[in-house]
Scaffold this motif. Structure first.
Motif, mmCIF file in Angstrom:
data_model
loop_
_atom_site.group_PDB
_atom_site.id
_atom_site.type_symbol
_atom_site.label_atom_id
_atom_site.label_comp_id
_atom_site.label_asym_id
_atom_site.label_seq_id
_atom_site.Cartn_x
_atom_site.Cartn_y
_atom_site.Cartn_z
ATOM 1 N N ILE A 150 0.824 -1.214 0.000
ATOM 2 C CA ILE A 150 0.000 0.000 0.000
ATOM 3 C C ILE A 150 0.861 1.268 0.000
ATOM 4 N N PRO A 151 1.947 1.352 0.798
ATOM 5 C CA PRO A 151 2.796 2.553 0.689
ATOM 6 C C PRO A 151 3.431 2.745 -0.685
ATOM 7 N N SER A 152 3.907 1.674 -1.301
ATOM 8 C CA SER A 152 4.543 1.834 -2.618
ATOM 9 C C SER A 152 3.519 2.212 -3.681
ATOM 10 N N MET A 153 2.365 1.543 -3.680
ATOM 11 C CA MET A 153 1.321 1.910 -4.636
ATOM 12 C C MET A 153 0.766 3.301 -4.347
ATOM 13 N N GLY A 154 0.705 3.661 -3.056
ATOM 14 C CA GLY A 154 0.248 4.998 -2.712
ATOM 15 C C GLY A 154 1.204 6.075 -3.195
ATOM 16 N N PHE A 155 2.497 5.805 -3.119
ATOM 17 C CA PHE A 155 3.481 6.780 -3.598
ATOM 18 C C PHE A 155 3.349 6.979 -5.113
ATOM 19 N N ILE A 156 3.210 5.889 -5.849
ATOM 20 C CA ILE A 156 3.064 5.999 -7.303
ATOM 21 C C ILE A 156 1.758 6.702 -7.665
ATOM 22 N N THR A 157 0.682 6.347 -6.969
ATOM 23 C CA THR A 157 -0.609 6.982 -7.252
ATOM 24 C C THR A 157 -0.578 8.470 -6.902
ATOM 25 N N TYR A 158 0.126 8.811 -5.845
ATOM 26 C CA TYR A 158 0.258 10.228 -5.483
ATOM 27 C C TYR A 158 0.944 11.012 -6.597
ATOM 28 N N LEU A 159 1.973 10.433 -7.195
ATOM 29 C CA LEU A 159 2.647 11.118 -8.298
ATOM 30 C C LEU A 159 1.721 11.274 -9.505
ATOM 31 N N LEU A 160 0.922 10.244 -9.779
ATOM 32 C CA LEU A 160 -0.019 10.350 -10.897
ATOM 33 C C LEU A 160 -1.082 11.413 -10.638
ATOM 34 N N VAL A 161 -1.593 11.447 -9.422
ATOM 35 C CA VAL A 161 -2.596 12.462 -9.080
ATOM 36 C C VAL A 161 -1.982 13.865 -9.092
ATOM 37 N N ALA A 162 -0.741 13.967 -8.643
ATOM 38 C CA ALA A 162 -0.062 15.263 -8.694
ATOM 39 C C ALA A 162 0.129 15.724 -10.134
ATOM 40 N N GLY A 163 0.507 14.800 -11.019
ATOM 41 C CA GLY A 163 0.617 15.166 -12.430
ATOM 42 C C GLY A 163 -0.714 15.598 -13.019
ATOM 43 N N LEU A 164 -1.804 14.918 -12.622
ATOM 44 C CA LEU A 164 -3.129 15.316 -13.096
ATOM 45 C C LEU A 164 -3.505 16.700 -12.580
ATOM 46 N N ALA A 165 -3.215 16.960 -11.312
ATOM 47 C CA ALA A 165 -3.538 18.269 -10.753
ATOM 48 C C ALA A 165 -2.737 19.378 -11.431
ATOM 49 N N LEU A 166 -1.467 19.131 -11.680
ATOM 50 C CA LEU A 166 -0.664 20.138 -12.379
ATOM 51 C C LEU A 166 -1.134 20.335 -13.807
ATOM 52 N N GLY A 167 -1.599 19.259 -14.435
ATOM 53 C CA GLY A 167 -2.095 19.385 -15.808
ATOM 54 C C GLY A 167 -3.368 20.193 -15.895
ATOM 55 N N THR A 168 -4.260 20.051 -14.935
ATOM 56 C CA THR A 168 -5.489 20.846 -14.938
ATOM 57 C C THR A 168 -5.216 22.326 -14.688
ATOM 58 N N GLN A 169 -4.070 22.638 -14.109
ATOM 59 C CA GLN A 169 -3.698 24.032 -13.854
ATOM 60 C C GLN A 169 -2.713 24.575 -14.891
ATOM 61 N N ASN A 170 -2.488 23.795 -15.953
ATOM 62 C CA ASN A 170 -1.551 24.184 -17.023
ATOM 63 C C ASN A 170 -0.147 24.449 -16.479
ATOM 64 N N ARG A 171 0.246 23.669 -15.490
ATOM 65 C CA ARG A 171 1.575 23.816 -14.900
ATOM 66 C C ARG A 171 2.398 22.534 -15.013
ATOM 67 N N PHE A 172 1.905 21.577 -15.776
ATOM 68 C CA PHE A 172 2.584 20.281 -15.819
ATOM 69 C C PHE A 172 3.852 20.351 -16.664
ATOM 70 N N SER A 173 4.878 19.707 -16.160
ATOM 71 C CA SER A 173 6.122 19.510 -16.892
ATOM 72 C C SER A 173 6.839 18.325 -16.266
ATOM 73 N N PRO A 174 7.575 17.567 -17.050
ATOM 74 C CA PRO A 174 8.294 16.422 -16.468
ATOM 75 C C PRO A 174 9.267 16.831 -15.371
ATOM 76 N N GLU A 175 9.890 17.990 -15.527
ATOM 77 C CA GLU A 175 10.831 18.439 -14.501
ATOM 78 C C GLU A 175 10.123 18.731 -13.179
ATOM 79 N N LEU A 176 8.952 19.373 -13.259
ATOM 80 C CA LEU A 176 8.217 19.693 -12.039
ATOM 81 C C LEU A 176 7.696 18.429 -11.364
ATOM 82 N N LEU A 177 7.248 17.452 -12.156
ATOM 83 C CA LEU A 177 6.803 16.191 -11.576
ATOM 84 C C LEU A 177 7.972 15.442 -10.935
ATOM 85 N N GLY A 178 9.147 15.526 -11.531
ATOM 86 C CA GLY A 178 10.330 14.926 -10.924
ATOM 87 C C GLY A 178 10.699 15.597 -9.612
ATOM 88 N N VAL A 179 10.498 16.907 -9.542
ATOM 89 C CA VAL A 179 10.761 17.623 -8.288
ATOM 90 C C VAL A 179 9.809 17.142 -7.201
#
Length: 305
Positions: A150-179
């Motif tokens: 659950i922690p490992s899947m939660g970490f991956i899912t958190y990154l996916l949700v963060a990428g979705l949230a940044l995309g809806t705000q037109n702030r998504f970039s691979p560098e920012l998701l890596g940060v």
């Protein structure tokens, strides 16, 4: 008469010369055909490929090369086996691969129950981990057992949700998701290291391992995902309400789970020592539990606007 005889003699000699020459030509052509047709075999093929006769002792060279190649292959395979065994031994010293299998021994029923326990821990009564012959049972048989799935899947899912949230705000970039990924990972490692240092300074004798701490610290990603998804669907107010609920839930979960782990050795100590150390252990337990909501808000507040 003499002339005719002489002429006939010359004619016979000329015919004999023509016949001899034709026989010589036929013998020469027959000799050439025989010599070319005789070279049908391994040596002829070797000569045609190399442009010359086969080297002397080629069969002996092949006999010498095969044993050497077999010996080299056997020696190389033995070296590879020894290197793999040495690598597995040294790797298991720092990363206990055999122990990690225990933390991933889960099934669908366990995952559903554990997620419900992380979000609604208030009605759960028994928090003790079950043992079988002094060994804790696998997580799929006990909902109280810590796991890493659950922690490992939660970490991956958190990154996916963060990428979705940044995309809806037109702030998504691979560098920012890596940060975001590196920041969440660094905070998790720092949290585990601080807890280990605190346990060492307080001199707590407990069966709580580093992997257990990593598992308990990784459970907060479930509440973080719930808060961000609620904020994306229903706005910032829903984010605060859902995150507040999940923060309270993870606080109760950590208190009730770590209390048994950190206070398990208190009964074997004297009354004075037990009272002083119990207070330190309770403070440490509350500090670990209180740190979870702080990290949950710190890693999610900028994702919902």
């Amino acid at each position: 008469m003499n002339y005719s005889g002489t002429h006939s003699g010359f004619t016979q000699q000329a015919n004999m010369r023509l016949r001899n020459s034709s026989m010589d030509d036929s013998d020469g052509s027959q000799l050439f055909e025989n010599t070319s047709g005789a070279e049908v075999g391994p040596q002829a093929g070797y000569r045609n490929q190399q442009g010359g006769p086969p080297p002397a002792g080629s069969s002996g060279h092949s006999l010498l090369t095969d044993p050497m190649s077999n010996l080299a292959m056997a020696y190389g395979s033995s070296l590879a086996t020894q290197g793999r065994e040495m690598m597995d031994k040294n790797l298991d010293r720092f990363i206990p691969i055999s122990k990690l299998k225990y933390y991933f021994a889960v099934d669908t029923l366990y995952v559903g129950k554990k997620l419900g326990l992380l979000v609604f821990p208030y009605m759960h009564k028994n928090w003790e981990v079950s043992y079988q012959q002094d060994t804790p049972v696998a997580p799929r048989f006990d909902v109280n057992a810590p796991d890493l799935y659950i922690p490992s899947m939660g970490f991956i899912t958190y990154l996916l949700v963060a990428g979705l949230a940044l995309g809806t705000q037109n702030r998504f970039s691979p560098e920012l998701l890596g940060v975001h990924a590196s920041s969440a990972l660094v905070w998790l490692v720092m949290e585990v290291l601080v807890v280990l240092l605190s346990l060492y300074l307080v001199t707590v004798n407990t069966d709580l391992t580093t992997i257990d701490l990593l598992a308990f610290s990784g459970y907060k990603y479930v509440g973080m995902i719930v808060g961000v998804v609620a904020g994306l669907l229903f706005g910032r107010t829903a984010y605060y309400l859902s995150l507040l609920w999940c923060c309270a839930a993870i606080f109760v979960f950590m208190i009730r789970s770590l209390r048994l782990k950190l206070l398990s050795e208190a009964a074997a100590e004297g009354r004075l020592v037990r009272g002083a150390r119990n207070q330190l252990r309770m403070y440490l337990t509350m500090a670990i539990a209180a740190a979870q909501p702080i990290f949950m808000y710190w890693l999610t507040y900028h994702l919902v606007r």
